[in-house]
Design a protein around this motif. Sequence first.
Motif, PDB file in Angstrom:
ATOM      1  N   THR A  50       0.755  -1.218   0.041  1.00  0.00           N
ATOM      2  CA  THR A  50      -0.090  -0.212   0.034  1.00  0.00           C
ATOM      3  C   THR A  50       0.812   1.248  -0.093  1.00  0.00           C
ATOM      4  OG1 THR A  50      -0.132  -0.078   2.304  1.00  0.00           O
ATOM      5  CG2 THR A  50      -1.608  -1.159   1.151  1.00  0.00           C
ATOM      6  N   TYR A  51       2.105   1.429   0.065  1.00  0.00           N
ATOM      7  CA  TYR A  51       2.924   2.319   0.226  1.00  0.00           C
ATOM      8  C   TYR A  51       2.827   3.352  -1.078  1.00  0.00           C
ATOM      9  CZ  TYR A  51       6.794  -0.772  -1.467  1.00  0.00           C
ATOM     10  OH  TYR A  51       7.494  -1.688  -2.241  1.00  0.00           O
ATOM     11  N   THR A  52       2.462   2.574  -2.337  1.00  0.00           N
ATOM     12  CA  THR A  52       2.347   3.096  -3.573  1.00  0.00           C
ATOM     13  C   THR A  52       0.891   3.606  -4.018  1.00  0.00           C
ATOM     14  OG1 THR A  52       2.197   1.150  -4.910  1.00  0.00           O
ATOM     15  CG2 THR A  52       4.545   2.132  -4.540  1.00  0.00           C
ATOM     16  N   LYS A  53       0.030   3.572  -2.891  1.00  0.00           N
ATOM     17  CA  LYS A  53      -1.355   3.753  -3.293  1.00  0.00           C
ATOM     18  C   LYS A  53      -1.645   5.100  -3.742  1.00  0.00           C
ATOM     19  CE  LYS A  53      -5.779   3.778  -0.852  1.00  0.00           C
ATOM     20  NZ  LYS A  53      -6.614   3.846   0.697  1.00  0.00           N
ATOM     21  N   ASP A  54      -1.260   5.969  -3.311  1.00  0.00           N
ATOM     22  CA  ASP A  54      -1.512   7.559  -3.904  1.00  0.00           C
ATOM     23  C   ASP A  54      -0.413   7.930  -4.751  1.00  0.00           C
ATOM     24  OD1 ASP A  54      -4.144   7.366  -2.682  1.00  0.00           O
ATOM     25  OD2 ASP A  54      -3.303   8.176  -0.513  1.00  0.00           O
ATOM     26  N   MET A  55       0.403   7.067  -5.405  1.00  0.00           N
ATOM     27  CA  MET A  55       1.494   7.577  -6.213  1.00  0.00           C
ATOM     28  C   MET A  55       1.152   7.073  -7.708  1.00  0.00           C
ATOM     29  SD  MET A  55       4.553   7.215  -3.594  1.00  0.00           S
ATOM     30  CE  MET A  55       5.151   8.954  -3.593  1.00  0.00           C
ATOM     31  N   VAL A  56       1.772   7.679  -8.655  1.00  0.00           N
ATOM     32  CA  VAL A  56       1.977   7.235  -9.910  1.00  0.00           C
ATOM     33  C   VAL A  56       3.350   7.288 -10.464  1.00  0.00           C
ATOM     34  CG1 VAL A  56       1.419   7.970 -12.433  1.00  0.00           C
ATOM     35  CG2 VAL A  56      -0.015   8.781 -10.382  1.00  0.00           C
ATOM     36  N   LYS A  61      12.692  10.606 -17.349  1.00  0.00           N
ATOM     37  CA  LYS A  61      12.874  12.061 -17.851  1.00  0.00           C
ATOM     38  C   LYS A  61      11.994  13.069 -17.234  1.00  0.00           C
ATOM     39  CE  LYS A  61       9.417  10.691 -21.359  1.00  0.00           C
ATOM     40  NZ  LYS A  61       9.259  10.190 -22.747  1.00  0.00           N
ATOM     41  N   ASP A  62      10.823  12.598 -16.655  1.00  0.00           N
ATOM     42  CA  ASP A  62       9.940  13.325 -15.794  1.00  0.00           C
ATOM     43  C   ASP A  62      10.304  14.051 -14.670  1.00  0.00           C
ATOM     44  OD1 ASP A  62       8.357  13.042 -18.067  1.00  0.00           O
ATOM     45  OD2 ASP A  62       7.308  11.187 -17.044  1.00  0.00           O
ATOM     46  N   ILE A  63      11.514  13.595 -14.117  1.00  0.00           N
ATOM     47  CA  ILE A  63      11.903  14.094 -12.677  1.00  0.00           C
ATOM     48  C   ILE A  63      12.367  15.623 -12.867  1.00  0.00           C
ATOM     49  CG2 ILE A  63      13.648  13.737 -10.965  1.00  0.00           C
ATOM     50  CD1 ILE A  63      13.925  10.976 -11.946  1.00  0.00           C
ATOM     51  N   PRO A  64      11.884  16.332 -11.943  1.00  0.00           N
ATOM     52  CA  PRO A  64      12.582  17.695 -11.729  1.00  0.00           C
ATOM     53  C   PRO A  64      14.205  17.894 -11.671  1.00  0.00           C
ATOM     54  CG  PRO A  64      11.387  17.218  -9.861  1.00  0.00           C
ATOM     55  CD  PRO A  64      11.055  16.123 -10.804  1.00  0.00           C
ATOM     56  N   ASP A  87       3.976  11.485  -6.042  1.00  0.00           N
ATOM     57  CA  ASP A  87       2.420  11.754  -5.455  1.00  0.00           C
ATOM     58  C   ASP A  87       1.526  12.250  -6.225  1.00  0.00           C
ATOM     59  OD1 ASP A  87       0.751  11.973  -3.308  1.00  0.00           O
ATOM     60  OD2 ASP A  87       1.838  13.060  -2.037  1.00  0.00           O
ATOM     61  N   LYS A  88       0.147  11.795  -6.225  1.00  0.00           N
ATOM     62  CA  LYS A  88      -0.990  12.215  -7.018  1.00  0.00           C
ATOM     63  C   LYS A  88      -1.150  13.804  -6.885  1.00  0.00           C
ATOM     64  CE  LYS A  88      -3.137   8.090  -7.931  1.00  0.00           C
ATOM     65  NZ  LYS A  88      -4.294   7.304  -7.776  1.00  0.00           N
ATOM     66  N   SER A  89      -0.680  14.374  -5.450  1.00  0.00           N
ATOM     67  CA  SER A  89      -0.719  15.807  -5.367  1.00  0.00           C
ATOM     68  C   SER A  89       0.383  16.612  -5.576  1.00  0.00           C
ATOM     69  CB  SER A  89      -1.120  15.925  -3.679  1.00  0.00           C
ATOM     70  OG  SER A  89      -0.193  15.354  -2.939  1.00  0.00           O
ATOM     71  N   GLY A  90       1.272  15.997  -6.127  1.00  0.00           N
ATOM     72  CA  GLY A  90       2.574  16.690  -6.645  1.00  0.00           C
ATOM     73  C   GLY A  90       3.395  17.017  -5.383  1.00  0.00           C
ATOM     74  N   ASN A  91       3.130  16.623  -4.212  1.00  0.00           N
ATOM     75  CA  ASN A  91       3.880  17.167  -2.934  1.00  0.00           C
ATOM     76  C   ASN A  91       5.165  16.090  -2.834  1.00  0.00           C
ATOM     77  OD1 ASN A  91       2.073  19.138  -2.637  1.00  0.00           O
ATOM     78  ND2 ASN A  91       0.858  17.900  -1.313  1.00  0.00           N
ATOM     79  N   GLY A  92       5.295  15.193  -3.389  1.00  0.00           N
ATOM     80  CA  GLY A  92       6.581  14.291  -3.281  1.00  0.00           C
ATOM     81  C   GLY A  92       6.735  13.162  -4.075  1.00  0.00           C
ATOM     82  N   TYR A  93       7.991  12.652  -3.990  1.00  0.00           N
ATOM     83  CA  TYR A  93       8.527  11.543  -4.830  1.00  0.00           C
ATOM     84  C   TYR A  93       8.932  10.377  -3.877  1.00  0.00           C
ATOM     85  CZ  TYR A  93       8.445  15.362  -8.235  1.00  0.00           C
ATOM     86  OH  TYR A  93       8.083  16.292  -9.269  1.00  0.00           O
TER      87      TYR A  93
END
Length: 124
Positions: A50-56, A61-64, A87-93
């Motif tokens: 479940t640690y990847t539940k809210d992640m994509v 190449k998509d890494i800042p 993170d789907k919310s864009g707050n973390g990787y």
Amino acid sequence: MKKIILAFGAAAMFSVATAYAQAPAPRADSVRDPIKQGDPAPDNVPTQATYTKDMVRINSKDIPASLRKTLSEDTYKGWETANLYKDKSGNGYMLEFQDPLKTRLYRFDKNGKLVKEKTSRDVD
């Protein structure tokens, strides 16, 4: 008298031969999964944890640039072949290294800084 000495010698040779015929027990540190009788059942993490539940999952190449700079450190060597999640919310990787015996997780904030409280997790 000769028969007694011969019988004793044969018995001694037989006992030495049977002692060396025993297969030695493997050392504890050489056994891949040392589970002893009486141990509790091994705690295995399911493959879809479940640690990847809210992640994509994302491509490298998509890494800042800020996170790419952090990943260039020796600690994260080989990150190009690891799984990267956003993170789907864009707050973390999250960076996930999967080895045969354990999985290492590293979490980063949106600026590419390591989040200390959840740096890695061992999975048996």
